[in-house]
Write an enzyme that holds these catalytic residues in place. Sequence first.
Site, PDB file in Angstrom:
ATOM      1  N   ASP A  10       0.880  -1.177   0.000  1.00  0.00           N
ATOM      2  CA  ASP A  10       0.000   0.000   0.000  1.00  0.00           C
ATOM      3  C   ASP A  10       0.914   1.223   0.000  1.00  0.00           C
ATOM      4  O   ASP A  10       2.137   1.103   0.144  1.00  0.00           O
ATOM      5  CB  ASP A  10      -0.891  -0.004   1.256  1.00  0.00           C
ATOM      6  CG  ASP A  10      -1.808   1.214   1.322  1.00  0.00           C
ATOM      7  OD1 ASP A  10      -2.397   1.576   0.284  1.00  0.00           O
ATOM      8  OD2 ASP A  10      -1.932   1.839   2.399  1.00  0.00           O
ATOM      9  N   SER A  11       0.306   2.391  -0.110  1.00  0.00           N
ATOM     10  CA  SER A  11       1.097   3.614  -0.052  1.00  0.00           C
ATOM     11  C   SER A  11       1.662   3.851   1.345  1.00  0.00           C
ATOM     12  O   SER A  11       2.657   4.555   1.495  1.00  0.00           O
ATOM     13  CB  SER A  11       0.220   4.809  -0.447  1.00  0.00           C
ATOM     14  OG  SER A  11      -0.888   4.872   0.428  1.00  0.00           O
ATOM     15  N   TYR A  42      -1.151   8.137  -2.457  1.00  0.00           N
ATOM     16  CA  TYR A  42      -1.310   7.769  -3.864  1.00  0.00           C
ATOM     17  C   TYR A  42      -2.584   8.402  -4.463  1.00  0.00           C
ATOM     18  O   TYR A  42      -2.723   8.533  -5.668  1.00  0.00           O
ATOM     19  CB  TYR A  42      -1.460   6.251  -3.984  1.00  0.00           C
ATOM     20  CG  TYR A  42      -0.171   5.442  -4.018  1.00  0.00           C
ATOM     21  CD1 TYR A  42       1.061   5.989  -3.663  1.00  0.00           C
ATOM     22  CD2 TYR A  42      -0.202   4.103  -4.404  1.00  0.00           C
ATOM     23  CE1 TYR A  42       2.224   5.224  -3.690  1.00  0.00           C
ATOM     24  CE2 TYR A  42       0.954   3.332  -4.445  1.00  0.00           C
ATOM     25  CZ  TYR A  42       2.167   3.891  -4.093  1.00  0.00           C
ATOM     26  OH  TYR A  42       3.307   3.122  -4.131  1.00  0.00           O
ATOM     27  N   CYS A  73      -4.464  -1.648  -1.758  1.00  0.00           N
ATOM     28  CA  CYS A  73      -4.654  -0.222  -2.000  1.00  0.00           C
ATOM     29  C   CYS A  73      -5.680  -0.086  -3.111  1.00  0.00           C
ATOM     30  O   CYS A  73      -5.455  -0.545  -4.237  1.00  0.00           O
ATOM     31  CB  CYS A  73      -3.314   0.382  -2.421  1.00  0.00           C
ATOM     32  SG  CYS A  73      -3.440   2.090  -2.974  1.00  0.00           S
ATOM     33  N   THR A  75      -6.611   2.571  -4.635  1.00  0.00           N
ATOM     34  CA  THR A  75      -6.160   3.486  -5.677  1.00  0.00           C
ATOM     35  C   THR A  75      -5.316   2.727  -6.702  1.00  0.00           C
ATOM     36  O   THR A  75      -5.546   2.822  -7.921  1.00  0.00           O
ATOM     37  CB  THR A  75      -5.319   4.616  -5.038  1.00  0.00           C
ATOM     38  OG1 THR A  75      -6.057   5.182  -3.956  1.00  0.00           O
ATOM     39  CG2 THR A  75      -4.982   5.679  -6.049  1.00  0.00           C
ATOM     40  N   GLU A 152      -2.834   8.846   8.152  1.00  0.00           N
ATOM     41  CA  GLU A 152      -1.363   8.764   8.211  1.00  0.00           C
ATOM     42  C   GLU A 152      -0.822   9.603   9.363  1.00  0.00           C
ATOM     43  O   GLU A 152       0.232   9.331   9.904  1.00  0.00           O
ATOM     44  CB  GLU A 152      -0.737   9.252   6.896  1.00  0.00           C
ATOM     45  CG  GLU A 152      -0.862   8.258   5.734  1.00  0.00           C
ATOM     46  CD  GLU A 152       0.002   7.002   5.907  1.00  0.00           C
ATOM     47  OE1 GLU A 152       1.122   7.106   6.423  1.00  0.00           O
ATOM     48  OE2 GLU A 152      -0.459   5.919   5.525  1.00  0.00           O
ATOM     49  N   CYS A 186     -11.062   2.596   0.518  1.00  0.00           N
ATOM     50  CA  CYS A 186      -9.656   2.942   0.719  1.00  0.00           C
ATOM     51  C   CYS A 186      -9.240   2.148   1.946  1.00  0.00           C
ATOM     52  O   CYS A 186      -9.973   2.145   2.956  1.00  0.00           O
ATOM     53  CB  CYS A 186      -9.505   4.441   0.966  1.00  0.00           C
ATOM     54  SG  CYS A 186      -7.838   4.917   1.482  1.00  0.00           S
ATOM     55  N   THR A 187      -8.110   1.481   1.855  1.00  0.00           N
ATOM     56  CA  THR A 187      -7.729   0.595   2.967  1.00  0.00           C
ATOM     57  C   THR A 187      -7.326   1.368   4.223  1.00  0.00           C
ATOM     58  O   THR A 187      -7.163   0.770   5.277  1.00  0.00           O
ATOM     59  CB  THR A 187      -6.601  -0.358   2.537  1.00  0.00           C
ATOM     60  OG1 THR A 187      -5.537   0.426   1.973  1.00  0.00           O
ATOM     61  CG2 THR A 187      -7.098  -1.371   1.527  1.00  0.00           C
ATOM     62  N   HIS A 188      -7.181   2.680   4.113  1.00  0.00           N
ATOM     63  CA  HIS A 188      -6.940   3.483   5.322  1.00  0.00           C
ATOM     64  C   HIS A 188      -8.225   3.640   6.160  1.00  0.00           C
ATOM     65  O   HIS A 188      -8.152   3.905   7.359  1.00  0.00           O
ATOM     66  CB  HIS A 188      -6.448   4.891   4.953  1.00  0.00           C
ATOM     67  CG  HIS A 188      -4.998   4.962   4.581  1.00  0.00           C
ATOM     68  ND1 HIS A 188      -4.497   4.403   3.429  1.00  0.00           N
ATOM     69  CD2 HIS A 188      -3.939   5.545   5.212  1.00  0.00           C
ATOM     70  CE1 HIS A 188      -3.179   4.647   3.372  1.00  0.00           C
ATOM     71  NE2 HIS A 188      -2.835   5.339   4.430  1.00  0.00           N
TER      72      HIS A 188
HETATM   73  N1  DGL Z   1      -4.852   3.080   1.070  1.00  0.00           N
HETATM   74  C1  DGL Z   1      -4.927   3.471  -0.279  1.00  0.00           C
HETATM   75  C2  DGL Z   1      -6.230   3.153  -0.920  1.00  0.00           C
HETATM   76  O1  DGL Z   1      -6.802   2.144  -0.551  1.00  0.00           O
HETATM   77  C3  DGL Z   1      -4.269   4.755  -0.694  1.00  0.00           C
HETATM   78  C4  DGL Z   1      -4.484   5.992   0.103  1.00  0.00           C
HETATM   79  C5  DGL Z   1      -3.564   7.086  -0.418  1.00  0.00           C
HETATM   80  O2  DGL Z   1      -2.350   6.852  -0.422  1.00  0.00           O
HETATM   81  O3  DGL Z   1      -4.071   8.106  -0.874  1.00  0.00           O
HETATM   82  O4  DGL Z   1      -6.678   3.817  -1.796  1.00  0.00           O
END
Ligand code: DGL
Length: 266
Positions: A10-11, A42, A73, A75, A152, A186-188
Amino acid sequence: MDNRPIGVFDSGLGGLTVVKSIIDNLPNEDIIYLGDTARVPYGGRSHEMLTSFVHSDFAFLLSKEVKAIVIACNTADSQTRTVMEKYYNIPIVGVVEPAGKQAAEYTKTNEIGIIGTSSTVESNAYPNIIKKYNPDVKVIQVACPLLAPLVENEKTSKDDIVLRKVLSEYLMSFQNTNIDTLILGCTHYPLIRDAIAEFLPDVRLISSGFASTHTLIDLLDNNNLRNGMSHPGRIKYYVTDAPEKFAHSAEMFLSMPISKVELVKI
Ligand code: DGL
């Protein structure tokens, strides 16, 4: 049986929500985790830039001799999956299709909400997948570019006033809709699940990362790729910047001590 590790990237921190789910469901698997913290976020990058980032993520994981790659991720998955599948001869698991399918099968109101990064929303990957499984569904997508950076920076408490303010702006778009399902695209976002749930108490929240673990299990089983060891899997963490910061946040999010985080150039 195949005792090589699974590669996950992931990012930054978001992919750890996927790692957590893999540890819970596939406890004997070794994992190589890459967080591309030098280039996070990302979420607002162009297709060309993301393709080049993801090629370098793949190259790094392949250098560690992984048996499969999980694109943890949304994205990266939504923007580059097709390219990567053509280019690399390795099993790939993404996050978009499993979550989209789960949402399409669950909704009773036939209205699904999606929150994700700008690049994920622009790709239209989710509406396309959802319509493949259920053509009658209305999909409402909202780009939330500020959320991954807030995570983050450890702004994840449901009482954090900055997070609440930002969420109230973004989630207002769902106010006059009939959604019964929201994909955390988004995995965040599972890290701020409690805060999101307070705004949408009657809506089922689907975490893209957790949904993908079932796809990973099927892939390992169908290709006889499970790790045959009986001891708990080992996890190695690599990042492209600020390993100490990553280690601190990762321990908090995973609620367990983690092994050394190594800084790498990719
Ligand atoms: N965690 C990522 C996703 O699922 C990327 C978030 C990011 O870096 O902007 O999209």
